[in-house]
Design a protein around this motif. Structure first.
Motif, mmCIF file in Angstrom:
data_model
loop_
_atom_site.group_PDB
_atom_site.id
_atom_site.type_symbol
_atom_site.label_atom_id
_atom_site.label_comp_id
_atom_site.label_asym_id
_atom_site.label_seq_id
_atom_site.Cartn_x
_atom_site.Cartn_y
_atom_site.Cartn_z
ATOM 1 N N ILE A 77 73.007 5.402 11.658
ATOM 2 C CA ILE A 77 73.064 5.968 12.826
ATOM 3 C C ILE A 77 74.484 5.650 13.406
ATOM 4 N N PHE A 162 64.249 2.160 18.981
ATOM 5 C CA PHE A 162 64.034 2.540 17.946
ATOM 6 C C PHE A 162 62.677 2.690 17.917
ATOM 7 N N ILE A 167 62.516 4.755 14.613
ATOM 8 C CA ILE A 167 63.686 4.329 13.709
ATOM 9 C C ILE A 167 63.119 4.018 11.938
#
Length: 690
Positions: A77, A162, A167
Motif C-alpha cells: 500500500i 479499504f 483490502i
C-alpha cells in the motif's frame, strides 16, 4: 481543493519529473515513468544522483519484501503515491506474483488525473490487469492493482475505501510513505501510523523522509518546503534517527530500524554500481550530495509475522560521533558570497580571495573571474570587500574552483591547478605580485604565468592538497599531493615545485597513503613536515577517511598516526575541511581540523583537535546556525591568525540539492584558547614513546 493540498501535489509533480530524468540518463530502468509526464526535463547531476539513491532505497525495500513473502498472498500500500510508476515497473519486469495486490492512495484530484493517464495509455492499461469493477472517477479497482482517491487524514473515509476496494487486513502488508506523510499534520500522520498497526495483523511501514533540520543544510531544506507552502510537518518532533525509530515503537509497532540514506547507499549498493552511477555524468558536488543523503532516512517498522523480515539488518551506522565539547564563535557580516574558492592571508587583517563560485554581476551564479580583497576590522566587528585591479597575460583566468594559493617567503602568491568544469582540470601555475601605493593600499595585482616542460609537471588536477614547505637552509617548495585528475581518476602523486628554480620534481613514495581527494594538508615543525588528514578514496565511493599522515621533507618518508587509546575521543572522519598546526600554551603541537563533511546524519564536523605528540584528540561542535544565517562549514577557506589565537573561516556554502544555492553571509572567527583548554587537560597523559 485546498491550497496546501495543491502545493503538496506540486512536490509530487516535481518528483515525477526528476524520476523521469534519472530514467532517461540511465540511473535506473523505468520505461513507464514517461507516461505520466508531458515533458522530459534534464535535471542537474546532483539532483539525478539524489533521486537515484531515493528510488534505489525504496526499490530494495520492496524487492526484499517480495522475496520474504515468496508467492503467498500479500499487499503493498503506497501512501501518497502521486504519479509513481513503481507498480508498473514491478509488473512489467514480472516481479509481482498473482497473489500480490498493489494499492496506491492519494488525493482524489491526483487519482483522477492518474486514472485518466492510465486509461489513455495502452502500455499502462495492459499492466493493470483484470478490472473487477468499472473504473470510476475515484480510481481503479483491479484484481492486482487498486488506485484509491482518499484524504489519508480522514480515517473513517479511508476505512470505507479499504472495505469497498476489498483490502485484506490479515495478509502481510507493506505500507510505503515516500516523502508523503511528512506533509500531513504530525497528529494526523501519527494517527495513520497507529491506525495501520492496529488494523493490520501482519504489517510493515517503510518511511522515507527528511531528518536533521537544525544544521545549515537542514535549515535550507526546511526553508525550501516552507516557500513551497508544503512545510515538513513531522521533522521538528522527529528530527533524528533515534526519534524516528521511537515514534513507530510508541505507536504500536513491534520493531523498527531506522538508518540514514548515506549508510544504506554506501553499504547496500556495490562499489561497481556506485562507480557506474558516478560515471554517467560529470560530477563533483560530493559535499552537497553526501549532505543530502545524511538528511534523509528510511525507517522500516514491523509487526506480526513480518517481524522476522529485517531488510536493514546488515546496515550499521559507520560514522560514530563521540560526545563533543561545545565551542563558541563570533560572526562578522560580509559581502563575500562564494564557495569552492581559495584564499590567503597577506597581512593580519587582509585576505586575497581568488576564484570560486558565487553570484555573478550579470545575474545568476557562476565561477567568478577576479581577485578580491577582504579586510576584517575586528575592533568594529565589520569587514570590507573590494575587487582588485589585475594586470595579467592574455588568456589567464581566475574563473576556477578547487585550486590553491599560498604565500611565499618573498610575499608573492603562487596559484596552482583547479578546474573550470569537471571535464577541464588545470595545471597552470601563476605568480601574483601585490603592488601597493605610498599609503600601503593595494593598487593592483600583477600576474606572471610560469611555463614548464609538459613531461616534468603534475597532471592537471583539482581537490588536491598543497602547502609550502621549508628546510633549515631556507629552501622553499610547493608540495602538491593527491587530488582528482578527472571524474574517474583519483591521484596519489606527490610533487614538489622548487620556488627558486621553479622546477617540478615527482617524489618516489613508499608505504604512504593511498590516492585520495578532498583531504587537507598543514605544515609542521617549521615546514619540514606535512600533516595530511581525511579525504575521500578513489571515485568517492566510500565513507570519508579517518586518517592522519605525516610526510618528512628531509627523509622523504611517510608515517601514519595511530590514535591513542587514552581518550574516548577520536577525530571524526572528514573531507572538504581545512587544517593548520598550532602550539598551545603548554608547548604541545596540535592539528586543528576545521569543518568539512563526514557522512553522519547525527553530527557534522566542527573543530577537531589532534595532539601530534600524545595521539589523542578532542572534537568541538560548532554553534547551531540560525534560520536567518544558515551557515555551512564546507566549501570554505580557513586560516589561523598570526598570533595563533583565532580560526578564521571565509566563505562557504553549497548547492543544497534541489533546495537552492546558499552562500555563507558571515565570516566566522573562533577563539583557539577555548579549544586548547580540554586538550591541555589531556596533556597530563604520558607522552608517546619515540
Amino acid at each position: 481543493m485546498r491550497r496546501s493540498e495543491s502545493q503538496i501535489q506540486g512536490t509530487s509533480d516535481s518528483c515525477t519529473l526528476s524520476k523521469c530524468s534519472i530514467s532517461q540518463r540511465g540511473y535506473n530502468q523505468d520505461p513507464y515513468i514517461s507516461c505520466f509526464v508531458n515533458k522530459s526535463p534534464r535535471r542537474a547531476p546532483l539532483i539525478n544522483l539524489g533521486y537515484f539513491v531515493r528510488v534505489r532505497a525504496i526499490k530494495d525495500a520492496v524487492e526484499s519484501f517480495l522475496e520474504f513473502i515468496g508467492g503467498t498472498s500479500a499487499q503493498i500500500i503506497s501512501c501518497g503515491a502521486g504519479f509513481d510508476s513503481n507498480y508498473f515497473v514491478l509488473s512489467g519486469s514480472k516481479k509481482l506474483g498473482p497473489n500480490l495486490v498493489y494499492v496506491e492512495i492519494d488525493y482524489p484530484e491526483v487519482v483522477q488525473k492518474k486514472t485518466d493517464l492510465i486509461n489513455n495509455s495502452s502500455t499502462l492499461n495492459a499492466l493493470v490487469g483484470t478490472i473487477v469493477s468499472p473504473t470510476s472517477s475515484s480510481g481503479i479497482k483491479g484484481s492486482n492493482y487498486k488506485l484509491i482517491g482518499c484524504d489519508m487524514e480522514k480515517e473513517d473515509e479511508l476505512l470505507k475505501c479499504f472495505i469497498v476496494y476489498e483490502i485484506d487486513f490479515l495478509v502481510p502488508t507493506l505500507f510505503i510513505s515516500e516523502c508523503a506523510i511528512t506533509y500531513m499534520k504530525v497528529e494526523s500522520s501519527s494517527k495513520l501510523i497507529k491506525w495501520a498497526s492496529k488494523n493490520f495483523s501482519n504489517a510493515a511501514f517503510a518511511t522515507y523522509e527528511q531528518i536533521t533540520p537544525t544544521d545549515g543544510f537542514g535549515i535550507i531544506m526546511i526553508n525550501h518546503f516552507q516557500k513551497l507552502n508544503s512545510p515538513l510537518q513531522s521533522i521538528d518532533k522527529y528530527p533524528t534517527l533515534t526519534s524516528q525509530k521511537d515514534r513507530y515503537l510508541e505507536l504500536g509497532w513491534s520493531s523498527c530500524k531506522t538508518e540514514s540514506i548515506m549508510d544504506i547507499y554506501l553499504q547496500s549498493v556495490s562499489k561497481a554500481e556506485q562507480i557506474k552511477m558516478l560515471s554517467l555524468e560529470p560530477f563533483d558536488e560530493f559535499e552537497e550530495w553526501h549532505s543530502k543523503c545524511c538528511h534523509y532516512s528510511l525507517s522500516i517498522a514491523t509487526k506480526g509475522a513480518l517481524v522476522k523480515w529485517e531488510p536493514l539488518c546488515k546496515i550499521d551506522e559507520q560514522i560514530q560521533s563521540n560526545p563533543s565539547f561545545p565551542c563558541n564563535w563570533t560572526i562578522i557580516k560580509t559581502d563575500l558570497r562564494r564557495f569552492h574558492h581559495t584564499s590567503c592571508q597577506i597581512s593580519r587583517d587582509e585576505f586575497l580571495v581568488i576564484g570560486g563560485f558565487g553570484p555573478h554581476n550579470n545575474g545568476g551564479n557562476a565561477r567568478l573571474p577576479g581577485i578580491c580583497l577582504v579586510v576584517i576590522d575586528s575592533s568594529q566587528g565589520a569587514s570590507s570587500l573590494s575587487q582588485l585591479p589585475v594586470e595579467a597575460p592574455l588568456g589567464v583566468t581566475f574563473s576556477r574552483v578547487h585550486h590553491s594559493c599560498k604565500v611565499m617567503a618573498n610575499g608573492k602568491v603562487i596559484i596552482f591547478g583547479g578546474r573550470t568544469s569537471p571535464l577541464n582540470p588545470l595545471s597552470d601555475c601563476l605568480i601574483l605580485s601585490i603592488c601597493r601605493d605610498d599609503t600601503s593600499n593595494i593598487k593592483c595585482v600583477r600576474v606572471e604565468q610560469l611555463e614548464f616542460p609538459s613531461h616534468v609537471r603534475p597532471p592537471p588536477c583539482w581537490r588536491f592538497s598543497s602547502v609550502i614547505i621549508r628546510r633549515a637552509s631556507d629552501e622553499e617548495a610547493l608540495m602538491v599531493f593527491g587530488g582528482r585528475g578527472s571524474c574517474s581518476q583519483t591521484l596519489g602523486d606527490l610533487w614538489l615545485l622548487n620556488l627558486k628554480s621553479f622546477t617540478w620534481q615527482k617524489e618516489e613514495q613508499f608505504d604512504g597513503p593511498v590516492p585520495r581527494f578532498g583531504h587537507s594538508a598543514a605544515v609542521w615543525e617549521g615546514g619540514e613536515q606535512v600533516i595530511v588528514s581525511g579525504g575521500l578514496l578513489e571515485n568517492g565511493c566510500d565513507y570519508p577517511l579517518n586518517e592522519i599522515w605525516s610526510w618528512h621533507y628531509v627523509s622523504k618518508k611517510w608515517r601514519k598516526f595511530e590514535f591513542g587509546d587514552a581518550s574516548s575521543h577520536v577525530p571524526l572522519a572528514r573531507y572538504g575541511h581545512g587544517s593548520e598546526v598550532v602550539t598551545d600554551g603548554s608547548g604541545e603541537d596540535l592539528l586543528v581540523m576545521i569543518g568539512g563533511v563526514n557522512g553522519s546524519s547525527r553530527q557534522q564536523p566542527g573543530i577537531g583537535i589532534f595532539n601530534l605528540h600524545k595521539l589523542i584528540s578532542v572534537e568541538y561542535s560548532l554553534p547551531l546556525p540560525t534560520p536567518e544565517y544558515p551557515l555551512m562549514t564546507f566549501n570554505h577557506s580557513c586560516h589561523i591568525s598570526p598570533d595563533q589565537n583565532e580560526v578564521i573561516i571565509l566563505g562557504g556554502g553549497g548547492t543544497c540539492f534541489s533546495f537552492g544555492t546558499s552562500f555563507n553571509s558571515h565570516i566566522i572567527k573562533i577563539n583557539i584558547k577555548q579549544l586548547c583548554k580540554i586538550s591541555q587537560n589531556l596533556n597530563s597523559l604520558p607522552k608517546e614513546k619515540s
